[in-house]
Design a protein around this motif. Structure first.
Motif, PDB file in Angstrom:
ATOM      1  N   ASN A 135       1.094  -1.445  -0.278  1.00 51.79           N
ATOM      2  CA  ASN A 135       0.063   0.165  -0.288  1.00 51.79           C
ATOM      3  C   ASN A 135       0.493   1.352   0.018  1.00 51.79           C
ATOM      4  OD1 ASN A 135      -2.215   1.355   0.460  1.00 51.79           O
ATOM      5  ND2 ASN A 135      -2.507   1.565   2.100  1.00 51.79           N
ATOM      6  N   PRO A 136       1.488   1.569  -1.439  1.00 52.96           N
ATOM      7  CA  PRO A 136       2.909   2.660  -1.118  1.00 52.96           C
ATOM      8  C   PRO A 136       1.978   4.292  -1.912  1.00 52.96           C
ATOM      9  CG  PRO A 136       2.383   1.197  -2.983  1.00 52.96           C
ATOM     10  CD  PRO A 136       0.940   0.476  -2.408  1.00 52.96           C
ATOM     11  N   MET A 137       2.761   5.031  -1.482  1.00 53.32           N
ATOM     12  CA  MET A 137       2.460   6.124  -2.004  1.00 53.32           C
ATOM     13  C   MET A 137       3.048   6.683  -2.944  1.00 53.32           C
ATOM     14  SD  MET A 137       1.839   9.606   0.131  1.00 53.32           S
ATOM     15  CE  MET A 137       1.190  11.313  -0.702  1.00 53.32           C
ATOM     16  N   LYS A 138       1.204   7.124  -3.845  1.00 53.54           N
ATOM     17  CA  LYS A 138       1.584   7.149  -5.205  1.00 53.54           C
ATOM     18  C   LYS A 138       1.398   8.678  -5.244  1.00 53.54           C
ATOM     19  CE  LYS A 138      -1.399   3.542  -5.728  1.00 53.54           C
ATOM     20  NZ  LYS A 138      -2.663   2.166  -6.439  1.00 53.54           N
ATOM     21  N   ALA A 152      15.390   9.317   4.009  1.00 51.80           N
ATOM     22  CA  ALA A 152      14.761   8.113   4.053  1.00 51.80           C
ATOM     23  C   ALA A 152      13.693   8.003   3.594  1.00 51.80           C
ATOM     24  CB  ALA A 152      15.389   7.911   5.477  1.00 51.80           C
ATOM     25  N   LEU A 153      13.804   7.348   2.264  1.00 51.15           N
ATOM     26  CA  LEU A 153      12.336   6.909   1.701  1.00 51.15           C
ATOM     27  C   LEU A 153      12.154   5.775   1.720  1.00 51.15           C
ATOM     28  CD1 LEU A 153      13.399  10.001   0.668  1.00 51.15           C
ATOM     29  CD2 LEU A 153      12.033   9.717  -1.345  1.00 51.15           C
ATOM     30  N   GLU A 154      10.881   5.736   1.145  1.00 51.67           N
ATOM     31  CA  GLU A 154      10.401   4.330   0.983  1.00 51.67           C
ATOM     32  C   GLU A 154       9.231   4.195   1.124  1.00 51.67           C
ATOM     33  OE1 GLU A 154      11.068   0.247   4.154  1.00 51.67           O
ATOM     34  OE2 GLU A 154      11.358   1.496   5.234  1.00 51.67           O
ATOM     35  N   ASN A 155       8.993   2.969   0.470  1.00 56.37           N
ATOM     36  CA  ASN A 155       6.929   2.557  -0.588  1.00 56.37           C
ATOM     37  C   ASN A 155       6.860   3.432  -0.893  1.00 56.37           C
ATOM     38  OD1 ASN A 155       7.484   0.057   1.205  1.00 56.37           O
ATOM     39  ND2 ASN A 155       6.529   1.182   2.769  1.00 56.37           N
ATOM     40  N   PHE A 156       6.817   3.567  -2.825  1.00 54.86           N
ATOM     41  CA  PHE A 156       6.641   4.691  -3.577  1.00 54.86           C
ATOM     42  C   PHE A 156       6.440   4.314  -4.817  1.00 54.86           C
ATOM     43  CE2 PHE A 156       8.340   7.726  -0.018  1.00 54.86           C
ATOM     44  CZ  PHE A 156       7.807   8.312   0.183  1.00 54.86           C
ATOM     45  N   VAL A 157       5.512   4.493  -5.136  1.00 57.63           N
ATOM     46  CA  VAL A 157       4.785   4.238  -6.623  1.00 57.63           C
ATOM     47  C   VAL A 157       4.649   5.463  -7.143  1.00 57.63           C
ATOM     48  CG1 VAL A 157       3.044   3.097  -8.653  1.00 57.63           C
ATOM     49  CG2 VAL A 157       3.611   2.104  -6.278  1.00 57.63           C
ATOM     50  N   VAL A 158       5.711   6.370  -8.145  1.00 54.51           N
ATOM     51  CA  VAL A 158       5.600   7.342  -8.840  1.00 54.51           C
ATOM     52  C   VAL A 158       6.092   7.956 -10.481  1.00 54.51           C
ATOM     53  CG1 VAL A 158       7.043   8.824  -6.620  1.00 54.51           C
ATOM     54  CG2 VAL A 158       8.026   7.973  -8.989  1.00 54.51           C
ATOM     55  N   GLU A 159       5.590   8.304 -11.013  1.00 54.32           N
ATOM     56  CA  GLU A 159       5.897   8.285 -12.477  1.00 54.32           C
ATOM     57  C   GLU A 159       6.849   9.263 -13.114  1.00 54.32           C
ATOM     58  OE1 GLU A 159       2.338  11.382 -14.814  1.00 54.32           O
ATOM     59  OE2 GLU A 159       1.143  10.099 -13.371  1.00 54.32           O
ATOM     60  N   GLU A 160       7.369   9.355 -11.788  1.00 56.29           N
ATOM     61  CA  GLU A 160       8.839  10.781 -12.391  1.00 56.29           C
ATOM     62  C   GLU A 160       9.790  10.682 -10.775  1.00 56.29           C
ATOM     63  OE1 GLU A 160      10.973  13.389 -15.118  1.00 56.29           O
ATOM     64  OE2 GLU A 160       8.380  14.368 -14.880  1.00 56.29           O
ATOM     65  N   LEU A 161      11.091   9.408 -10.963  1.00 54.17           N
ATOM     66  CA  LEU A 161      11.520  10.163  -9.429  1.00 54.17           C
ATOM     67  C   LEU A 161      12.894  11.107  -9.886  1.00 54.17           C
ATOM     68  CD1 LEU A 161      12.055   9.835  -6.623  1.00 54.17           C
ATOM     69  CD2 LEU A 161      13.691   7.637  -7.585  1.00 54.17           C
ATOM     70  N   VAL A 162      12.696  12.496  -9.760  1.00 47.46           N
ATOM     71  CA  VAL A 162      14.261  13.075  -9.425  1.00 47.46           C
ATOM     72  C   VAL A 162      15.095  13.446  -8.464  1.00 47.46           C
ATOM     73  CG1 VAL A 162      14.998  15.030 -10.289  1.00 47.46           C
ATOM     74  CG2 VAL A 162      13.436  14.352 -11.551  1.00 47.46           C
TER      75      VAL A 162
END
Length: 287
Positions: A135-138, A152-162
């Motif tokens: 159940n990630p952050m979208k 520290a970043l964890e549990n993501f669904v993204v279109e673009e990560l920079v």
């Protein structure tokens, strides 16, 4: 001369006392909070922090709220389609002489917010996690700019990560991105359980990325420093490696292997995805 020195010290002490007790809006209490409602027009949430330990918490709510404990003031303001969270620390001649205590901030955001987020970290620490890998952050776009400190970043669904890192330390885990860009000029970036298209540029420092699945092309460029790319055993790729100085190595057996002082190429498995690796100095290891 002695009287002048005493007057100077009294004025200095009064200034420091005022500086720590008051800001432009009144008394600066040890706890402060501010909030702005998120609407359909909100396209971006920006968080700009320095010298503060910050935690971003997604939860069931309809606003962005920031709570600060310690020295300083927090502001949450709306500018057009953007909500900005910022912290102002107090100091004398730009130095925080007496801030030996730890100042922390918690930023609460709606868990169903799915547009853009921009995080700026000058120093200090920031932690931002989705609920779980299942159940990630979208988000649409997630941008992380690190001057120094730790993120520290964890549990993501993204279109673009920079990710831009000029110093400091970044730890990521369970990241699914349609496109991911990592620009490391110093410091270290470690990523586990990553999937998505990857574009990495290291001018100094270290970048290590472990991928759960290879399902898009990869571009790696090192002018100095190190990139370690950890792929699953069944990854199908074609390696195109160029070296002007430094080294490119692969722990995978390569078919149709081409190797020389300035080139390493070949195919593993299906050879479906392109891995372009360019080293002007430093090292790239595909393992």
């Amino acid at each position: 001369m002695k009287k002048i020195l005493i007057i100077f010290l009294v004025i200095t002490g009064a200034y420091i006392g005022w500086n720590y007790m008051f800001d432009g809006s009144g008394v600066n209490f040890a706890q402060a909070e501010d909030a702005v409602k998120v609407t359909n027009d909100t396209d971006k949430i920006s968080i700009d922090v320095s010298s503060v330990e910050t935690v971003i918490v997604p939860e069931e709510r309809d606003d962005v709220r920031a709570e600060l404990e310690g020295e300083g003031t927090v502001k949450v303001k709306k500018h057009g389609d953007e909500i900005k969270v910022s912290v102002k620390r107090k100091g004398f001649f730009w130095f925080n002489w007496f801030e030996m205590d730890k100042t922390t901030m918690t930023v609460y955001i709606p868990e169903d917010y799915e547009k853009d987020m921009n995080i700026e970290l000058g120093s200090g620490e920031i932690v931002f996690k989705g609920e779980s890998a299942d159940n990630p952050m979208k988000l649409r776009d997630l941008s992380l700019n690190i001057g120094s400190g730790r993120a520290a970043l964890e549990n993501f669904v993204v279109e673009e990560l920079v990710n831009h890192s000029s110093s400091g330390e970044v730890e990521m885990n369970s990241i699914n991105a349609e496109a991911g860009s990592f620009d490391v000029s110093s410091g270290s970036v470690h990523v586990k359980n990553y999937s998505g298209k990857l574009d990495a540029d290291v001018s100094s420092g270290e970048l290590e990325i472990q991928m759960d699945q290879l399902f898009d092309d990869v571009s790696l460029d090192v002018s100095s420093g190190y990139i370690g790319l950890d792929l699953p055993e069944d990854a199908g790729f074609t390696l195109n490696g160029k070296v002007s100085s430094g080294n490119i190595s692969s722990d995978f057996p390569l078919q149709d292997k081409e190797q020389s002082d300035n080139r390493l190429g070949g195919k593993h498995g299906s050879g479906k995805f392109e891995i372009d690796a360019d080293v002007s100095s430093g090292n790239i290891n595909i393992k």
